[in-house]
Design a protein around this motif. Structure first.
Motif, PDB file in Angstrom:
ATOM      1  N   THR A  90      67.392   4.086  61.771  1.00  0.00           N
ATOM      2  CA  THR A  90      66.462   4.170  60.648  1.00  0.00           C
ATOM      3  C   THR A  90      65.084   4.631  61.121  1.00  0.00           C
ATOM      4  O   THR A  90      64.469   5.503  60.498  1.00  0.00           O
ATOM      5  CB  THR A  90      66.353   2.800  59.940  1.00  0.00           C
ATOM      6  OG1 THR A  90      67.659   2.430  59.474  1.00  0.00           O
ATOM      7  CG2 THR A  90      65.403   2.847  58.772  1.00  0.00           C
ATOM      8  N   THR A  98      64.792   8.535  55.941  1.00  0.00           N
ATOM      9  CA  THR A  98      65.664   7.451  55.496  1.00  0.00           C
ATOM     10  C   THR A  98      64.917   6.570  54.514  1.00  0.00           C
ATOM     11  O   THR A  98      63.852   6.035  54.827  1.00  0.00           O
ATOM     12  CB  THR A  98      66.143   6.605  56.691  1.00  0.00           C
ATOM     13  OG1 THR A  98      66.765   7.458  57.641  1.00  0.00           O
ATOM     14  CG2 THR A  98      67.147   5.560  56.246  1.00  0.00           C
ATOM     15  N   LEU A 154      73.544   7.241  58.269  1.00  0.00           N
ATOM     16  CA  LEU A 154      72.902   6.160  59.009  1.00  0.00           C
ATOM     17  C   LEU A 154      73.950   5.362  59.792  1.00  0.00           C
ATOM     18  O   LEU A 154      73.769   5.079  60.983  1.00  0.00           O
ATOM     19  CB  LEU A 154      72.152   5.253  58.031  1.00  0.00           C
ATOM     20  CG  LEU A 154      71.198   4.225  58.606  1.00  0.00           C
ATOM     21  CD1 LEU A 154      70.136   3.892  57.573  1.00  0.00           C
ATOM     22  CD2 LEU A 154      71.897   2.977  59.023  1.00  0.00           C
TER      23      LEU A 154
END
Length: 116
Positions: free
Chosen positions: A52, A58, A6
């Motif tokens: 995200t 995620t 991320l």
């Protein structure tokens, strides 16, 4: 997507374009949504949000791991305030994202070793 990934992907967005005073801006500098097709620059927080949103796999743990790594490096409790500091530079934001990515990866490796 784990926390390290991320942070990496957020860094890719910031490398493309970085902004202050908004989570995302288009090529003309007008504020836009972080996932808008015309988004051309992102703040630190905006890049994390866009990354995200781009990967439905995620999870909350992944986001928490990324934020915990950032918290090790940024003393300001607000990522937006830190990003928008008058003296802040794109290079500083990229550096923090890269260092946080390494921290999150180290933490992930620690968890994996501990589980085995």
């Amino acid at each position: 997507m784990n926390g390290s990934e991320l942070l990496h992907d957020a860094g890719v967005l910031v490398e493309k374009g970085w902004c202050q005073g908004a989570e995302a801006r288009d090529a003309r500098g007008t504020e836009t949504n972080v996932v808008a097709p015309d988004a051309a620059a992102w703040s630190l927080l905006g890049a994390l949000q866009a990354t995200t949103a781009a990967d439905p796999s995620t999870g909350l743990q992944d986001i928490g791991d990324a934020l915990a790594a950032l918290a090790e490096l940024i003393m300001d409790p607000s990522l937006a305030n830190w990003n928008d500091s008058e003296a802040r530079t794109k290079l500083e934001v990229l550096s923090v994202l890269k260092h946080a990515e390494v921290l999150a990866l180290e933490q992930l490796m620690y968890y994996e070793i501990s589980e085995n």
